[in-house]
Write a protein that holds these residues in place. Structure first.
Motif, short mmCIF file in Angstrom:
data_model
loop_
_atom_site.label_atom_id
_atom_site.label_comp_id
_atom_site.label_asym_id
_atom_site.label_seq_id
_atom_site.Cartn_x
_atom_site.Cartn_y
_atom_site.Cartn_z
N ALA A 26 0.90 -1.14 -0.13
CA ALA A 26 -0.16 -0.04 -0.05
C ALA A 26 0.73 1.44 0.19
N THR A 27 2.02 1.26 0.68
CA THR A 27 2.78 2.32 0.71
C THR A 27 3.61 2.69 -0.49
N ALA A 28 3.94 1.58 -1.26
CA ALA A 28 4.55 1.65 -2.46
C ALA A 28 3.31 2.06 -3.51
N LEU A 29 2.04 1.86 -3.24
CA LEU A 29 1.08 2.22 -4.07
C LEU A 29 0.45 3.79 -3.72
N GLY A 30 1.15 4.29 -2.92
CA GLY A 30 0.70 5.81 -2.69
C GLY A 30 -0.45 5.75 -1.93
N THR A 31 -0.92 4.72 -1.06
CA THR A 31 -1.90 4.82 -0.29
C THR A 31 -1.68 4.14 1.19
N THR A 32 -2.76 3.81 2.10
CA THR A 32 -2.57 3.00 3.21
C THR A 32 -3.32 1.64 3.06
N GLU A 33 -2.84 0.86 3.90
CA GLU A 33 -3.28 -0.55 3.95
C GLU A 33 -4.97 -0.45 4.30
N TYR A 34 -5.26 0.42 5.18
CA TYR A 34 -6.69 0.37 5.74
C TYR A 34 -7.67 0.84 4.45
N HIS A 35 -7.25 1.63 3.73
CA HIS A 35 -8.09 2.35 2.48
C HIS A 35 -7.94 1.18 1.30
N LEU A 36 -6.67 0.74 1.21
CA LEU A 36 -6.33 -0.18 0.14
C LEU A 36 -7.62 -1.56 0.19
N TRP A 227 -14.18 14.39 7.98
CA TRP A 227 -15.31 13.60 7.86
C TRP A 227 -15.83 14.00 6.59
N ALA A 228 -16.16 12.95 5.67
CA ALA A 228 -17.02 12.77 4.45
C ALA A 228 -18.46 12.59 4.77
N ILE A 229 -19.28 13.58 4.53
CA ILE A 229 -20.72 13.27 4.98
C ILE A 229 -21.59 13.23 3.64
N TRP A 257 -9.35 11.87 -1.33
CA TRP A 257 -9.68 11.63 -0.18
C TRP A 257 -9.53 10.17 -0.05
N ARG A 258 -9.14 9.80 1.28
CA ARG A 258 -9.12 8.10 1.50
C ARG A 258 -9.96 7.96 2.86
N LEU A 259 -10.16 6.64 3.06
CA LEU A 259 -10.73 6.37 4.40
C LEU A 259 -9.56 6.31 5.35
N ARG A 260 -9.85 6.76 6.52
CA ARG A 260 -8.99 6.37 7.74
C ARG A 260 -9.69 5.57 8.68
N PRO A 261 -8.78 4.76 9.55
CA PRO A 261 -9.56 4.25 10.65
C PRO A 261 -10.42 5.09 11.46
N GLY A 262 -11.61 4.58 11.81
CA GLY A 262 -12.63 4.72 12.61
C GLY A 262 -14.10 4.50 12.05
N PRO A 263 -15.12 4.75 13.18
CA PRO A 263 -16.41 4.25 12.95
C PRO A 263 -16.99 5.02 11.64
N SER A 264 -18.06 4.32 11.16
CA SER A 264 -19.10 5.00 10.32
C SER A 264 -20.34 5.24 11.19
N ILE A 265 -21.08 6.30 10.86
CA ILE A 265 -22.02 6.89 11.72
C ILE A 265 -22.90 7.05 10.75
N LEU A 266 -24.12 6.80 11.20
CA LEU A 266 -25.47 6.88 10.32
C LEU A 266 -26.61 7.74 11.16
N THR A 267 -26.93 8.80 10.68
CA THR A 267 -27.85 9.67 11.43
C THR A 267 -29.27 9.75 10.59
N GLU A 287 -9.35 11.25 5.17
CA GLU A 287 -7.91 11.94 5.17
C GLU A 287 -7.41 12.17 3.75
N PRO A 288 -6.64 13.22 3.57
CA PRO A 288 -6.13 13.71 2.15
C PRO A 288 -5.49 12.28 1.57
N ALA A 289 -5.93 12.13 0.33
CA ALA A 289 -5.41 10.97 -0.29
C ALA A 289 -3.66 11.39 -0.86
#
Length: 289
Positions: A26-36, A227-229, A257-267, A287-289
């Protein structure tokens, strides 16, 4: 992101007989393991680990059927230390043992090599905003439930149904920050979790970081971040699930943008009396990609 996923698939092919270091890749591909991992599972319909297992056993099946080598040699060639471990993995994919397949020529369940392509969609604009929030807390009643991708989750329904009616009013009264109102929170979920794996579901509200938490409530600390809403309106839960899927197929590939660790929230902003339709907001940590 599409290019990164295709490069990941190529790396999987190069390392089928060994353990692929997804974090390094993931690092070599310019992203994070979580987002990938999250993007792979969302678009492929299966976790990366399951895809690797299916591909490995697809290639191994050809060696088994050819019959040129003994089963231990084939097991070692494909990264297994024993015929027993190889046999368990083989049967999980093909539904038959290597010996039975060598004798009968099948059954075989082939996993083709994936190719990700960006299709022209997005004719309906996605109503989205990205905001930055200070640290806050999510408080309420938590339970461990299995993950279900399609339809209403009966385990979540049961959890909410066990709460007294007055408890919902009490929680709403405790809410003092965004996202406002009663919230459906999904946390502690692996980035490429398969259906049926467990997550923490919290029925609760958001409060400021310094708000005291009642002793009878569970709490999840949320660090400061963006947060992306995503706004969703229509049949419930179908419209919401379509919006969730579109975040992976349309929004993230088209935005920096890419996902970062954390919960998803629905309202739930508005809903019909029978809950057949609803207007919702889906909050995803980014977080910024």
């Amino acid at each position: 992101m599409i290019s990164a996923l295709n490069q990941l698939v190529a790396l999987v092919e190069e390392h089928l007989a060994e353990e692929l270091d997804v974090k390094v890749s993931a690092t070599a591909l310019g992203t994070t393991e979580y987002h990938l991992r999250r993007m792979f599972s969302s678009l492929a319909g299966m976790p990366l680990s399951e895809y690797v297992r299916r591909r490995r056993m697809t290639v191994a099946a050809a060696d088994v059927v050819r019959g040129e080598d003994d089963l231990l040699s084939i097991a070692v060639r494909h990264g297994y230390g024993s015929t027993e471990a190889f046999g368990r993995a083989f049967r999980a994919v093909h539904g038959a043992t290597p010996r039975a397949v060598r004798r009968d020529g099948g059954p075989l369940r082939t996993q083709p090599q994936l190719r990700f392509r960006l299709t022209v969609e997005g004719s309906t604009p996605m109503d989205t905003r990205v905001i930055e929030r200070p640290a806050f807390r999510l408080i309420g009643h938590a339970a461990r439930v299995p993950l279900i991708y399609q339809g209403i989750n009966p385990h979540i329904q049961q959890h909410i149904a066990t709460l007294p009616q007055q408890e919902h009013a009490r929680l709403k009264a405790l809410s003092n920050t965004e996202p406002a109102g009663l919230l459906a929170v999904s946390d502690d979920l692996a980035p490429d979790a398969p259906e049926g794996s467990e997550l923490t579901y919290l029925h609760g509200v958001a409060v400021t970081q310094d708000t005291p938490v009642p002793d009878d409530l569970d709490a999840i600390g949320i660090p400061a971040g963006r947060w992306a809403i995503f706004h969703s309106a229509g049949p419930y839960p179908q419209a919401l699930q379509a919006t969730w899927a579109a975040t992976a197929t349309e929004w993230f590939p088209a935005n920096p943008w890419r996902l970062r660790p954390g919960p998803s929230i629905l309202t739930i902003l508005e809903r019909a009396e029978d809950f057949t339709t609803a207007t919702c907001e889906l909050w995803l940590p980014v977080e910024p990609a």
